[in-house]
Write a protein that holds these residues in place. Structure first.
Motif, PDB file in Angstrom:
ATOM      1  N   ARG A   6       1.020  -0.934   0.232  1.00 38.00           N
ATOM      2  CA  ARG A   6       0.290  -0.302   0.266  1.00 38.00           C
ATOM      3  C   ARG A   6       0.719   0.897   0.506  1.00 38.00           C
ATOM      4  O   ARG A   6       0.419   1.817  -1.023  1.00 38.00           O
ATOM      5  N   ARG A   7       1.934   0.847   0.896  1.00 38.44           N
ATOM      6  CA  ARG A   7       2.468   2.645   0.916  1.00 38.44           C
ATOM      7  C   ARG A   7       3.409   2.653  -0.645  1.00 38.44           C
ATOM      8  O   ARG A   7       3.728   3.800  -1.396  1.00 38.44           O
ATOM      9  N   ARG A   8       3.480   1.179  -1.391  1.00 40.69           N
ATOM     10  CA  ARG A   8       4.779   1.323  -2.641  1.00 40.69           C
ATOM     11  C   ARG A   8       3.791   2.183  -2.940  1.00 40.69           C
ATOM     12  O   ARG A   8       3.858   2.967  -4.576  1.00 40.69           O
ATOM     13  N   GLU A   9       2.085   1.519  -3.454  1.00 45.27           N
ATOM     14  CA  GLU A   9       1.517   2.565  -4.600  1.00 45.27           C
ATOM     15  C   GLU A   9       2.045   3.999  -3.761  1.00 45.27           C
ATOM     16  O   GLU A   9       1.216   4.384  -5.018  1.00 45.27           O
ATOM     17  N   ALA A  18      13.144   5.104  -7.585  1.00 43.59           N
ATOM     18  CA  ALA A  18      13.610   4.305  -8.611  1.00 43.59           C
ATOM     19  C   ALA A  18      13.134   2.961  -7.900  1.00 43.59           C
ATOM     20  O   ALA A  18      12.546   2.475  -9.681  1.00 43.59           O
ATOM     21  N   SER A  19      13.217   2.638  -7.187  1.00 46.15           N
ATOM     22  CA  SER A  19      12.918   1.124  -6.965  1.00 46.15           C
ATOM     23  C   SER A  19      11.729   0.937  -6.505  1.00 46.15           C
ATOM     24  O   SER A  19      10.851  -0.367  -6.733  1.00 46.15           O
ATOM     25  N   ILE A  20      11.278   1.804  -6.214  1.00 43.65           N
ATOM     26  CA  ILE A  20       9.361   2.169  -6.522  1.00 43.65           C
ATOM     27  C   ILE A  20       8.884   1.503  -7.582  1.00 43.65           C
ATOM     28  O   ILE A  20       7.577   0.873  -7.585  1.00 43.65           O
ATOM     29  N   GLU A  31       2.471   7.002  -7.099  1.00 48.53           N
ATOM     30  CA  GLU A  31       1.547   8.141  -7.005  1.00 48.53           C
ATOM     31  C   GLU A  31       1.924   9.125  -7.240  1.00 48.53           C
ATOM     32  O   GLU A  31       1.790  10.062  -7.818  1.00 48.53           O
ATOM     33  N   GLU A  32       3.180   9.305  -6.202  1.00 46.63           N
ATOM     34  CA  GLU A  32       3.291  10.622  -5.694  1.00 46.63           C
ATOM     35  C   GLU A  32       4.380  10.922  -6.970  1.00 46.63           C
ATOM     36  O   GLU A  32       4.764  12.163  -7.167  1.00 46.63           O
ATOM     37  N   ILE A  33       5.468   9.930  -7.319  1.00 48.10           N
ATOM     38  CA  ILE A  33       6.369  10.195  -7.960  1.00 48.10           C
ATOM     39  C   ILE A  33       6.552  10.408  -9.236  1.00 48.10           C
ATOM     40  O   ILE A  33       6.567  11.403  -9.632  1.00 48.10           O
TER      41      ILE A  33
END
Length: 212
Positions: A44-47, A140-142, A51-53
């Motif tokens: 969930r935090r990755r998502e 980038a990893s995200i 979206e922010e990135i």
């Protein structure tokens, strides 16, 4: 201008490898965002971070299918394949300096390998665990991880429960064993050049010999 580059799915036996790239003005703007290595974050935090990135920074992805990886492995090592893909992402972003997660035991050699695939003179900062050291590589990893995870979910809708695609995943191995047993060959989403596949096929063929 700087960028961070990282990949997801390098060691997977099923599905694609995805290289993520994120560019910005300097390291500080990524540090203040609190980006962390994708492996340390919940889905969930990755998502949320993803979206922010993509909303605030220039991003790119390079996707290599299992078939593409197999084809390239006939003429280069996996590290060279990753380096070439990192170079493609860097070329898309055109920074002055690129921070990359080193895929070679020798960080300097890996930077030189990437530079060999670039047409422009770009400074390469190659470090092991760069996704921990530099927030821009964390970003980038995200991008890489979320993009690949979404692609794996799409594959699951077509192929059933394939797991994460990694050889260490029992669901992935169970899927492969069942598929090879039923069809006599690996699925098209498998990396045929992986030992996981060659070992399974060898066992399958050996079993057929004993049946005669």
């Amino acid at each position: 201008m700087i960028c961070g580059i990282d990949e997801a799915g390098k060691g997977s036996v099923l599905g694609p490898m995805v290289i993520g790239g994120v560019a910005g003005k300097d390291l500080s703007e990524f540090v203040k965002k609190g980006f962390a290595d994708s492996k340390t974050l919940s889905p969930r935090r990755r998502e949320q971070f993803y979206e922010e990135i993509v909303a605030e920074f220039k991003t790119t992805t390079v996707v290599l299918s299992a078939a593409m990886i197999d084809e390239l492995r006939s003429s280069m090592t996996m590290n060279e394949i990753v380096a070439r893909s990192h170079a493609r992402a860097i070329t898309d972003l055109m920074p002055d300096t690129a921070y990359v997660d080193a895929c070679d035991v020798n960080e300097v050699r890996y930077a030189e390998t990437i530079s060999g695939f670039l047409k422009n003179d770009i400074a390469i900062v190659s470090k092991h665990k760069a996704d921990d050291l530099y927030a821009v590589v964390s970003a980038a990893s995200i991008v890489a991880k979320v993009t690949r995870d979404r692609m794996i979910e799409d594959l699951k809708s077509q192929w059933g429960n394939i797991g994460s695609g990694y050889p260490s995943d029992p669901d992935t191995i169970a899927f492969l064993k069942r598929y090879i047993e039923e069809r006599g060959e690996p699925p098209s989403i498998a990396r045929m050049s992986w030992k996981t596949i060659s070992n399974m096929m060898a066992k399958k063929n050996q079993k057929k010999l004993f049946e005669f």
